[in-house]
Design a protein around this motif. Structure first.
Motif, PDB file in Angstrom:
ATOM      1  N   LYS A 171       0.817  -1.217   0.000  1.00 42.41           N
ATOM      2  CA  LYS A 171       0.000   0.000   0.000  1.00 42.41           C
ATOM      3  C   LYS A 171       0.848   1.264   0.000  1.00 42.41           C
ATOM      4  N   GLU A 172       1.931   1.240   0.757  1.00 40.43           N
ATOM      5  CA  GLU A 172       2.766   2.433   0.912  1.00 40.43           C
ATOM      6  C   GLU A 172       3.388   2.895  -0.405  1.00 40.43           C
ATOM      7  N   ASP A 173       3.512   1.988  -1.368  1.00 44.12           N
ATOM      8  CA  ASP A 173       4.101   2.351  -2.663  1.00 44.12           C
ATOM      9  C   ASP A 173       3.226   3.324  -3.447  1.00 44.12           C
ATOM     10  N   LEU A 174       1.956   3.415  -3.093  1.00 44.31           N
ATOM     11  CA  LEU A 174       1.041   4.310  -3.802  1.00 44.31           C
ATOM     12  C   LEU A 174       1.464   5.776  -3.710  1.00 44.31           C
TER      13      LEU A 174
ATOM     14  N   PRO B 232      -5.216  -7.909  -4.843  1.00 43.33           N
ATOM     15  CA  PRO B 232      -5.745  -6.630  -4.341  1.00 43.33           C
ATOM     16  C   PRO B 232      -4.901  -6.081  -3.201  1.00 43.33           C
ATOM     17  N   LEU B 233      -4.965  -4.782  -3.016  1.00 41.62           N
ATOM     18  CA  LEU B 233      -4.259  -4.143  -1.909  1.00 41.62           C
ATOM     19  C   LEU B 233      -4.965  -4.397  -0.584  1.00 41.62           C
TER      20      LEU B 233
ATOM     21  N   THR C 212     -11.181   3.693  -0.646  1.00 40.71           N
ATOM     22  CA  THR C 212     -10.081   4.348  -1.357  1.00 40.71           C
ATOM     23  C   THR C 212      -9.673   5.651  -0.665  1.00 40.71           C
ATOM     24  N   ASN C 213     -10.604   6.283   0.044  1.00 41.06           N
ATOM     25  CA  ASN C 213     -10.226   7.425   0.890  1.00 41.06           C
ATOM     26  C   ASN C 213      -9.212   6.991   1.941  1.00 41.06           C
ATOM     27  N   ASN C 214      -9.509   5.865   2.583  1.00 37.79           N
ATOM     28  CA  ASN C 214      -8.654   5.384   3.675  1.00 37.79           C
ATOM     29  C   ASN C 214      -7.256   5.016   3.193  1.00 37.79           C
ATOM     30  N   ILE C 215      -7.184   4.323   2.065  1.00 34.35           N
ATOM     31  CA  ILE C 215      -5.884   3.821   1.613  1.00 34.35           C
ATOM     32  C   ILE C 215      -4.995   4.934   1.064  1.00 34.35           C
ATOM     33  N   THR C 216      -5.605   6.071   0.680  1.00 37.10           N
ATOM     34  CA  THR C 216      -4.825   7.194   0.142  1.00 37.10           C
ATOM     35  C   THR C 216      -4.659   8.335   1.144  1.00 37.10           C
ATOM     36  N   GLN C 217      -5.123   8.137   2.354  1.00 43.20           N
ATOM     37  CA  GLN C 217      -5.064   9.212   3.354  1.00 43.20           C
ATOM     38  C   GLN C 217      -3.629   9.691   3.573  1.00 43.20           C
TER      39      GLN C 217
END
Length: 237
Positions: free
Chosen positions: A115-118, A188-189, A132-137
């Motif tokens: 996830k951190e690679d995003l 999936p992430l 997707t809000n949570n994973i990109t916070q």
């Protein structure tokens, strides 16, 4: 005797009508998993003798209308939605799930192992969607759009590098546009359960609906309904 029987039937029907209610829920528009939920949720309430309406809205507007009590609840959201919206009550048993998937162009050189690679890429997601809000916070390059198709269009044009959505939702959007150079990660992430939420004014529904979901899971009825709903939604998209 016949008159008494008719009177008894009328009394029963009158009592039933007084108990039966209509609830008004919202869903997030333009998302495949939400379309599946729109077909599944009415079955729960039908077993309780209630009818429901479901209005698709943009994600943020959907949560706002429920929080202020304009609508009676949301058809499906992830677990953390309830933590962020204290005016809602989570039905404890989930009835569906989604995957958080990353999509990118084959020739882009994007490498995502966790996830951190995003955070190294220009990201796009559908506005108001919690997973997707949570994973990109806290990530620096995040663009919001109103639909999955619009998201894939930006990716195809090269204006962003990674699109984030539910796996099936993304695949159907790519198919609809006919894009052949957009692919997804092999895994999936994240994978998240989806829950039905009601406004706190309807606390009596929590145990009632939860009991129905548990029973329908146990006897296999829910699985059959979901498969049929998926078939109808996927074929329409």
């Amino acid at each position: 005797m016949k008159g008494r029987l008719i009177l008894s039937i009328l009394l029963i029907l009158s009592t039933w009508d007084s108990l039966a209610k209509e609830y008004h829920f919202v869903s997030i528009e333009n998302l495949i998993e939400q379309e599946v939920g729109r077909k599944v949720l009415p079955h729960f309430y039908k077993k309780l003798g209630h009818s429901i309406t479901i209005t698709p809205l943009p994600g943020k507007r959907a949560s706002t209308t429920v929080s202020v009590g304009e609508k009676d609840g949301e058809i499906m959201r992830i677990f953390t939605y309830g933590m962020e919206h204290p005016n809602t009550l989570r039905i404890p048993t989930p009835y569906y799930s989604l995957q958080t998937m990353a999509f990118y162009k084959k020739s882009s050189g994007v490498v995502i192992n966790r996830k951190e690679d995003l955070q190294h890429y220009k990201l796009v997601k559908v506005r108001g969607v919690k997973h997707t809000n949570n994973i990109t916070q806290g990530m620096p390059f995040v663009h919001d759009v109103d639909s999955t198709v619009a998201m894939m269009d930006l990716l195809e044009l090269g204006r962003v590098q990674v699109a984030l959505t539910n796996t099936i939702d993304g695949l159907l959007a790519i198919k609809a546009r006919g894009y052949t150079d957009i692919i997804s990660l092999s895994e999936p992430l994240d994978e998240l359960s989806l829950y039905h939420y009601v406004h706190q004014e309807h606390s009596q529904l929590v145990d009632e609906v939860d009991s129905v979901i548990k029973q329908m899971k146990l006897n296999g009825e829910l699985e059959k309904i979901i498969k049929q709903a998926e078939k109808e939604v996927f074929s329409a998209n």
